[in-house]
Design an enzyme around this catalytic site. Structure first.
Site, PDB file in Angstrom:
ATOM      1  N   ARG A  18      -5.509 -11.826   0.771  1.00 56.50           N
ATOM      2  CA  ARG A  18      -4.970 -12.393   1.512  1.00 56.50           C
ATOM      3  C   ARG A  18      -6.014 -14.251   2.152  1.00 56.50           C
ATOM      4  O   ARG A  18      -4.794 -15.046   1.937  1.00 56.50           O
ATOM      5  CB  ARG A  18      -5.734 -11.720   2.989  1.00 56.50           C
ATOM      6  CG  ARG A  18      -5.135 -10.351   3.045  1.00 56.50           C
ATOM      7  CD  ARG A  18      -5.736  -9.677   4.508  1.00 56.50           C
ATOM      8  NE  ARG A  18      -7.646  -9.645   3.514  1.00 56.50           N
ATOM      9  CZ  ARG A  18      -8.365  -8.671   4.726  1.00 56.50           C
ATOM     10  NH1 ARG A  18      -7.181  -7.789   5.837  1.00 56.50           N
ATOM     11  NH2 ARG A  18      -9.530  -8.579   3.492  1.00 56.50           N
ATOM     12  N   LYS A  58     -18.631   6.352   4.865  1.00 63.44           N
ATOM     13  CA  LYS A  58     -18.098   5.970   5.952  1.00 63.44           C
ATOM     14  C   LYS A  58     -17.610   6.936   6.239  1.00 63.44           C
ATOM     15  O   LYS A  58     -16.422   8.171   5.895  1.00 63.44           O
ATOM     16  CB  LYS A  58     -16.212   4.821   5.275  1.00 63.44           C
ATOM     17  CG  LYS A  58     -17.213   3.134   4.763  1.00 63.44           C
ATOM     18  CD  LYS A  58     -15.825   2.821   4.725  1.00 63.44           C
ATOM     19  CE  LYS A  58     -16.250   1.047   4.207  1.00 63.44           C
ATOM     20  NZ  LYS A  58     -14.821   0.491   4.131  1.00 63.44           N
ATOM     21  N   HIS A 112      -0.017  -3.894   3.188  1.00 65.40           N
ATOM     22  CA  HIS A 112      -0.412  -2.939   2.345  1.00 65.40           C
ATOM     23  C   HIS A 112       0.742  -2.901   1.720  1.00 65.40           C
ATOM     24  O   HIS A 112       0.738  -2.883   0.644  1.00 65.40           O
ATOM     25  CB  HIS A 112      -1.263  -1.820   2.706  1.00 65.40           C
ATOM     26  CG  HIS A 112      -2.146  -1.584   2.733  1.00 65.40           C
ATOM     27  ND1 HIS A 112      -3.373  -1.374   4.150  1.00 65.40           N
ATOM     28  CD2 HIS A 112      -3.747  -2.355   2.407  1.00 65.40           C
ATOM     29  CE1 HIS A 112      -4.378  -1.362   4.372  1.00 65.40           C
ATOM     30  NE2 HIS A 112      -4.727  -2.127   3.712  1.00 65.40           N
ATOM     31  N   SER A 145      -7.321  -3.165   8.193  1.00 66.28           N
ATOM     32  CA  SER A 145      -7.146  -2.327   8.517  1.00 66.28           C
ATOM     33  C   SER A 145      -7.847  -2.585   9.393  1.00 66.28           C
ATOM     34  O   SER A 145      -8.144  -1.552  10.675  1.00 66.28           O
ATOM     35  CB  SER A 145      -7.083  -0.893   7.690  1.00 66.28           C
ATOM     36  OG  SER A 145      -5.522  -0.865   6.998  1.00 66.28           O
TER      37      SER A 145
END
Length: 172
Positions: free
Chosen positions: A100, A51, A27, A137
């Site tokens: 990514r 979440k 990040h 994460s």
């Protein structure tokens, strides 16, 4: 007032959104690069009530502020709602997203096209540094929860917070 705004120039602003639970070196790579391209980078912790995170939204905001303080042009806050509404409310014309892998691109392209269609906000894709191309994460939390060494994947402040949050495990 001094600087570009006092001279009638508008600041170049972009937003880097995410859950940042926790913020990783991947990040930070994207945020740092965006901070070199824009006058102000808004890092927005997007709130998803469905979440349950390892860190509270306020804890994530504080960690991000701490690890981005050196950039000098990063503002951090939380937002609940559509990212395009955040952008419209603040007159932010661009979203910066790290990619990514090709699999990220498929999803992010759809989001970019939807966001542009809803509001005209542009999305800029920044390829993640190869060093962090595998990093997420979720992966950091899983490895840390089992006591794995994540010290090279997160800033020191985040490592300390993980160590404190996961008693009995030494994620560093």
């Amino acid at each position: 007032m001094t600087g570009p705004e006092s001279e009638g120039l508008q600041l170049r602003r972009a937003v880097c959104p995410g859950s940042f639970d926790p913020v990783t070196n991947g990040h930070l790579d994207i945020i740092a690069r965006a901070s070199k391209l824009y006058d102000v980078v808004h890092v927005v912790v997007m709130i998803n009530q469905s979440k349950q995170g390892l860190f509270t939204v306020d804890e994530r905001i504080e960690l991000i502020r701490e690890v981005t303080a050196e950039y000098g042009n990063v503002e951090v806050e939380a937002y609940h709602g559509l990212l395009v509404d955040y952008c419209k409310e603040r007159d932010i014309p661009a979203i910066v997203k790290g990619l990514r892998a090709v699999s990220d691109f498929d999803y992010e392209l759809q989001m970019a096209q939807m966001n542009n269609g809803l509001s005209g906000v542009e999305t800029l894709f920044v390829p993640t540094s190869p060093t962090y191309s595998f990093l997420s994460s979720s992966l950091v939390k899983e490895v840390a929860a089992w006591g794995g060494d994540v010290s090279h994947l997160v800033p020191p402040a985040v490592l300390a917070a993980l160590t404190e949050r996961l008693p009995g495990k030494r994620p560093g």
